[in-house]
Design an enzyme around this catalytic site. Sequence first.
Site, mmCIF file in Angstrom:
data_model
loop_
_atom_site.group_PDB
_atom_site.id
_atom_site.type_symbol
_atom_site.label_atom_id
_atom_site.label_comp_id
_atom_site.label_asym_id
_atom_site.label_seq_id
_atom_site.Cartn_x
_atom_site.Cartn_y
_atom_site.Cartn_z
ATOM 1 N N ARG A 68 0.836 -1.201 0.000
ATOM 2 C CA ARG A 68 0.000 0.000 0.000
ATOM 3 C C ARG A 68 0.869 1.249 0.000
ATOM 4 O O ARG A 68 2.062 1.205 0.309
ATOM 5 C CB ARG A 68 -0.919 0.016 1.226
ATOM 6 C CG ARG A 68 -0.156 0.067 2.527
ATOM 7 C CD ARG A 68 -0.945 0.646 3.678
ATOM 8 N NE ARG A 68 -0.235 0.457 4.934
ATOM 9 C CZ ARG A 68 0.779 1.186 5.355
ATOM 10 N NH1 ARG A 68 1.234 2.178 4.600
ATOM 11 N NH2 ARG A 68 1.360 0.937 6.510
ATOM 12 N N GLY A 69 0.247 2.381 -0.316
ATOM 13 C CA GLY A 69 0.941 3.653 -0.183
ATOM 14 C C GLY A 69 1.155 3.989 1.282
ATOM 15 O O GLY A 69 0.538 3.418 2.176
ATOM 16 N N THR A 73 2.424 2.074 9.906
ATOM 17 C CA THR A 73 1.256 2.295 10.747
ATOM 18 C C THR A 73 1.015 1.060 11.598
ATOM 19 O O THR A 73 1.663 0.021 11.433
ATOM 20 C CB THR A 73 -0.005 2.666 9.929
ATOM 21 O OG1 THR A 73 -1.000 3.195 10.816
ATOM 22 C CG2 THR A 73 -0.565 1.466 9.183
ATOM 23 N N HIS A 75 -1.934 -1.597 13.371
ATOM 24 C CA HIS A 75 -3.293 -2.135 13.404
ATOM 25 C C HIS A 75 -3.424 -3.015 14.630
ATOM 26 O O HIS A 75 -2.459 -3.678 15.035
ATOM 27 C CB HIS A 75 -3.588 -2.984 12.170
ATOM 28 C CG HIS A 75 -3.542 -2.230 10.879
ATOM 29 N ND1 HIS A 75 -4.544 -1.377 10.484
ATOM 30 C CD2 HIS A 75 -2.611 -2.203 9.894
ATOM 31 C CE1 HIS A 75 -4.240 -0.870 9.301
ATOM 32 N NE2 HIS A 75 -3.068 -1.339 8.932
ATOM 33 N N LEU A 136 -4.890 6.390 6.034
ATOM 34 C CA LEU A 136 -5.344 5.936 4.727
ATOM 35 C C LEU A 136 -4.167 5.495 3.876
ATOM 36 O O LEU A 136 -3.132 6.151 3.838
ATOM 37 C CB LEU A 136 -6.111 7.069 4.030
ATOM 38 C CG LEU A 136 -6.738 6.777 2.668
ATOM 39 C CD1 LEU A 136 -8.028 7.573 2.506
ATOM 40 C CD2 LEU A 136 -5.780 7.132 1.529
ATOM 41 N N GLY A 137 -4.328 4.361 3.208
ATOM 42 C CA GLY A 137 -3.328 3.875 2.252
ATOM 43 C C GLY A 137 -4.006 2.963 1.247
ATOM 44 O O GLY A 137 -4.812 2.112 1.629
ATOM 45 N N GLY A 148 -7.151 0.448 2.381
ATOM 46 C CA GLY A 148 -8.178 1.463 2.596
ATOM 47 C C GLY A 148 -7.890 2.369 3.775
ATOM 48 O O GLY A 148 -6.837 3.005 3.846
ATOM 49 N N ALA A 150 -7.996 2.989 8.150
ATOM 50 C CA ALA A 150 -8.025 2.410 9.492
ATOM 51 C C ALA A 150 -8.468 3.491 10.467
ATOM 52 O O ALA A 150 -7.840 4.545 10.569
ATOM 53 C CB ALA A 150 -6.652 1.871 9.878
ATOM 54 N N CYS A 166 3.382 7.245 9.901
ATOM 55 C CA CYS A 166 3.241 8.001 8.648
ATOM 56 C C CYS A 166 4.469 8.865 8.348
ATOM 57 O O CYS A 166 4.372 9.873 7.641
ATOM 58 C CB CYS A 166 1.982 8.859 8.678
ATOM 59 S SG CYS A 166 0.490 7.909 9.011
#
Length: 201
Positions: A68-69, A73, A75, A136-137, A148, A150, A166
């Site tokens: 992802r971009g 991050t 989770h 967002l990524g 998407g 989080a 980030c």
Amino acid sequence: MSMFDIEWHWDVPYLDTLARQEEVRHRVQRGDSEMILLAEHPPTITLGKRGGTIFKVPEGTTVQEINRGGLATWHGPGQLALYPIIQLSRYKLGVRSLACLLESATINTLQHLGIQGTRKRNSPGIWVHDLKIAALGLDVKKGINIHGVALNIHNDASCFSCIEACGDSSVSYTSVAQELQIPICSLQNIGTLWIQSCIQS
């Protein structure tokens, strides 16, 4: 957006959910149904295409390098991720316009809960004042997105102290529960509101 298949992943390892997204993406390429997948993961640090900085890996936390971009991050429990696996051309979307749509849906969901979320220039995601509440990524291949947004719902903001989130060491975090001053919120109820906001956007 129109109607989608909806799938919930509760306490599912990050890579298992990622594999499911890839599977659905291949099916969408063949003309099968699009999907919105919502997930609460075990503790996981993810590093985007540009890598990222980890200060310390907490016990029981896995680290995954993904496509992802974005940078690093976190989770984990109390956070809900929303992954729209969709054909962008069907909605006349580009990558940036999809990001804007997801940000708008997240802001609308927070507004419904009584929280004023905002965008910040040159910093993807959603903020409450100067605190980040959602990251967002995206990863678009052959016109179909996975990954998407989080949203921090009742996870402790200190979870992010193990990384340079980030790519910015000055970022501090908040959550829905912290903003509403209640100890816990229903991820499923908020996720349902979030899905509705996406479909209506």
